[in-house]
Design an enzyme around this catalytic site. Sequence first.
Site, short mmCIF file in Angstrom:
data_model
loop_
_atom_site.label_atom_id
_atom_site.label_comp_id
_atom_site.label_asym_id
_atom_site.label_seq_id
_atom_site.Cartn_x
_atom_site.Cartn_y
_atom_site.Cartn_z
N ASP A 13 0.82 -1.21 0.03
CA ASP A 13 0.02 0.13 0.12
C ASP A 13 0.75 1.24 -0.20
OD1 ASP A 13 -2.34 -1.59 0.26
OD2 ASP A 13 -2.04 -1.95 2.38
N LYS A 16 1.91 2.00 -4.96
CA LYS A 16 2.39 1.44 -6.21
C LYS A 16 1.50 1.79 -7.58
CE LYS A 16 2.38 -2.45 -4.32
NZ LYS A 16 2.09 -2.21 -3.01
N GLY A 40 -4.37 -4.40 -3.67
CA GLY A 40 -5.57 -3.19 -3.94
C GLY A 40 -4.83 -2.06 -4.50
N HIS A 41 -4.92 -1.90 -5.60
CA HIS A 41 -4.10 -0.62 -6.10
C HIS A 41 -5.02 0.34 -6.46
CE1 HIS A 41 -0.12 -2.88 -7.18
NE2 HIS A 41 -0.63 -3.30 -5.84
N GLN A 225 2.03 -6.44 -3.41
CA GLN A 225 2.63 -6.41 -2.17
C GLN A 225 3.81 -5.88 -1.92
OE1 GLN A 225 1.25 -9.44 -3.63
NE2 GLN A 225 -0.74 -8.60 -2.84
P1 GDP Z 1 -0.56 0.21 -3.40
O1 GDP Z 1 -1.28 -1.07 -3.07
O2 GDP Z 1 0.77 0.12 -3.19
O3 GDP Z 1 -1.06 0.53 -4.87
O4 GDP Z 1 -1.32 1.57 -2.55
P2 GDP Z 1 -2.90 1.56 -2.12
O5 GDP Z 1 -3.65 2.09 -3.51
O6 GDP Z 1 -3.32 0.27 -1.65
O7 GDP Z 1 -2.87 2.64 -1.03
C1 GDP Z 1 -2.43 4.03 -1.40
C2 GDP Z 1 -3.64 4.89 -1.26
O8 GDP Z 1 -3.11 6.22 -1.10
C3 GDP Z 1 -4.61 5.14 -2.33
O9 GDP Z 1 -5.70 5.37 -1.59
C4 GDP Z 1 -4.09 6.26 -3.09
O10 GDP Z 1 -4.75 6.83 -3.93
C5 GDP Z 1 -3.57 7.13 -2.19
N1 GDP Z 1 -2.25 7.90 -2.49
C6 GDP Z 1 -1.12 7.35 -3.31
N2 GDP Z 1 -0.19 8.42 -3.25
C7 GDP Z 1 -0.77 9.44 -2.50
C8 GDP Z 1 -0.18 10.64 -1.88
O11 GDP Z 1 0.74 11.10 -2.19
N3 GDP Z 1 -0.82 11.47 -1.10
C9 GDP Z 1 -2.13 10.97 -0.66
N4 GDP Z 1 -2.84 11.65 0.37
N5 GDP Z 1 -2.70 9.79 -1.08
C10 GDP Z 1 -2.17 9.13 -1.93
P1 IMO Z 2 -0.75 -4.42 -2.32
O1 IMO Z 2 -0.25 -4.81 -3.46
C1 IMO Z 2 -0.92 -4.67 2.25
C2 IMO Z 2 -0.77 -8.73 3.86
C3 IMO Z 2 -2.11 -9.32 4.37
C4 IMO Z 2 -1.34 -10.14 5.50
C5 IMO Z 2 -0.22 -10.90 4.61
C6 IMO Z 2 -0.63 -12.14 3.93
O2 IMO Z 2 -2.08 -3.54 -2.16
O3 IMO Z 2 0.32 -3.39 -1.56
P2 IMO Z 2 -2.26 -12.67 1.95
O4 IMO Z 2 -3.64 -12.86 1.58
O5 IMO Z 2 -1.41 -12.33 0.98
O6 IMO Z 2 -2.02 -14.30 2.16
O7 IMO Z 2 -1.86 -12.14 3.22
O8 IMO Z 2 0.05 -10.00 3.55
N1 IMO Z 2 -1.16 -8.37 2.34
C7 IMO Z 2 -1.02 -6.97 2.04
N2 IMO Z 2 -0.85 -5.96 2.75
N3 IMO Z 2 -1.06 -4.49 0.69
C8 IMO Z 2 -1.30 -5.74 -0.01
O9 IMO Z 2 -1.01 -5.78 -1.28
C9 IMO Z 2 -1.21 -6.90 0.66
N4 IMO Z 2 -1.22 -8.06 0.00
C10 IMO Z 2 -1.29 -8.79 1.18
O10 IMO Z 2 -2.88 -8.14 5.09
O11 IMO Z 2 -0.88 -9.54 6.40
MG MG Z 3 -2.84 -1.58 -1.65
#
Ligand code: GDP
Ligand code: IMO
Ligand code: MG
Length: 430
Positions: A13, A16, A40-41, A225
């Site tokens: 999270d 990416k 979840g991106h 991840q």
């Molecule tokens: P990922 O799994 O690495 O793609 O990240 P996620 O999407 O799960 O979580 C990142 C969250 O932060 C999402 O809701 C993005 O829209 C948001 N986000 C990304 N970059 C920024 C930033 O620079 N500032 C803020 N406030 N939100 C951001």
């Molecule tokens: P993105 O791509 C954050 C965590 C789960 C748990 C562990 C194992 O959005 O960054 P799993 O279901 O993969 O066997 O769970 O890994 N986990 C993540 N945490 N971002 C993710 O993906 C994750 N994918 C798995 O919360 O601790």
């Molecule tokens: Mg994510």
Amino acid sequence: MPVTILVGTQWGDEGKGKVTDVLADEAQLIARYNGGDNAGHTLAVQEQTYKLHFIPSGILRPGVMSLMGGGMVIHPERLLNEMESLRRQGIEVTPQRLKLATNAHIITPAHQLLEQAQEKARGRAKLDTTGRGIGPAYASKIAREGIRAAAMRDPDAFGTAIYQAIAQTNRVLNLIYQDEPLDADAVARYYHNVASELAPYLVDSWALVHAMLREGGHVLAEGGQATLLDVDHGNYPYVTSSNPVAGGALVGLGFGPRVVDRVIGVAKAFCTRVGAGPFPTQVEGEMAERMRGDGSQAWDDFGTTTGRPRRMGWLDLVALRYAVAVNGLTELALTKLDVLSRFADIPVAVAYEIDGERTDAYPVDMARFARATPIYETLPGWEVDIMGVTRYADLPAAARRYVEWIEAQLEVPLTLVSVGPGREQTLLRG
Ligand code: GDP
Ligand code: IMO
Ligand code: MG
């Protein structure tokens, strides 16, 4: 040069999806190389929010092809739902634009049920997974009992393979966990039907990647991840079951190291983690709530996949130095700098104390890692809203100092700073 790998450096999270989206117009192919819909991106583009789980973040860019690579695990029904929900948002999702690797593995409902039973049996020692059946699907693959996506080309044979896989898991569920069996017939019938829907998307991923490279195309490999969740390099057993590190891209897509010229690590300006496991710089209480946000903003730190509040903590340079090393990072992207505007002082962990000794080397041994206490240096905050800043030079001096200090500590160029979820809230440096 042809291949850029984009990898999470912390516990996931990091943003990416957003950074991939920003870089996507420089590429012809965006390819996810590991994981499944545990990822979840989130992408925020022109007032719209897109949540991607299986599908690479390139899907929003017209003219860019997206590939779900062989290192991934795919749940056909959930993939079809994701495709449909993107179409409802006006995104073109066709076999011309989206490809699925023949050697990706299939997640079945039995994998998911098995994971539920395993987590229940672990009791207080549960891993707190995303509950999508990811671990059991990879276990089937490694045990050479999995079903590859290519099998969907023959729906009858695919249905039979699914039936056998469910029947086998039913025996395990019954004998070991005393759980209810699944209706193998019904599942097999359903999977038989979806096979023909997904078959047109199938492609040999190595061949697609190499054809792109031969034509001088640019491939962006998008990790799911992150480094500390890697099954080999992360905090085992509190990890996912795939290889999010940069090396996973080579295995998951099928190319050698010599075609890679950039490895971009994405780091949040602080740390978050969902799920169980040690987290040395974690903060709790009011501080955590302030950092997380109250959930009223889309970017507040609640899981994209599960909605769980993320655990919050300060930036950890010990872990980041490790990520630089194991991924061979050539550059770093720092996200969510805007969130730190809420703090007058910003502690950053520069070393750990373990058993009375100071170390700046990340301990792979989980037992040692669990005993690590961070040693902090505190940097001054800036306490003004920076979400509207569009040039790096216009950031407050203290924010620039934070960025440049991290860059100096890690000895890796920090080339992108993100100050909000939107595409335009991105500051490129040099
Ligand atoms: P990922 O799994 O690495 O793609 O990240 P996620 O999407 O799960 O979580 C990142 C969250 O932060 C999402 O809701 C993005 O829209 C948001 N986000 C990304 N970059 C920024 C930033 O620079 N500032 C803020 N406030 N939100 C951001
Ligand atoms: P993105 O791509 C954050 C965590 C789960 C748990 C562990 C194992 O959005 O960054 P799993 O279901 O993969 O066997 O769970 O890994 N986990 C993540 N945490 N971002 C993710 O993906 C994750 N994918 C798995 O919360 O601790
Ligand atoms: Mg994510």
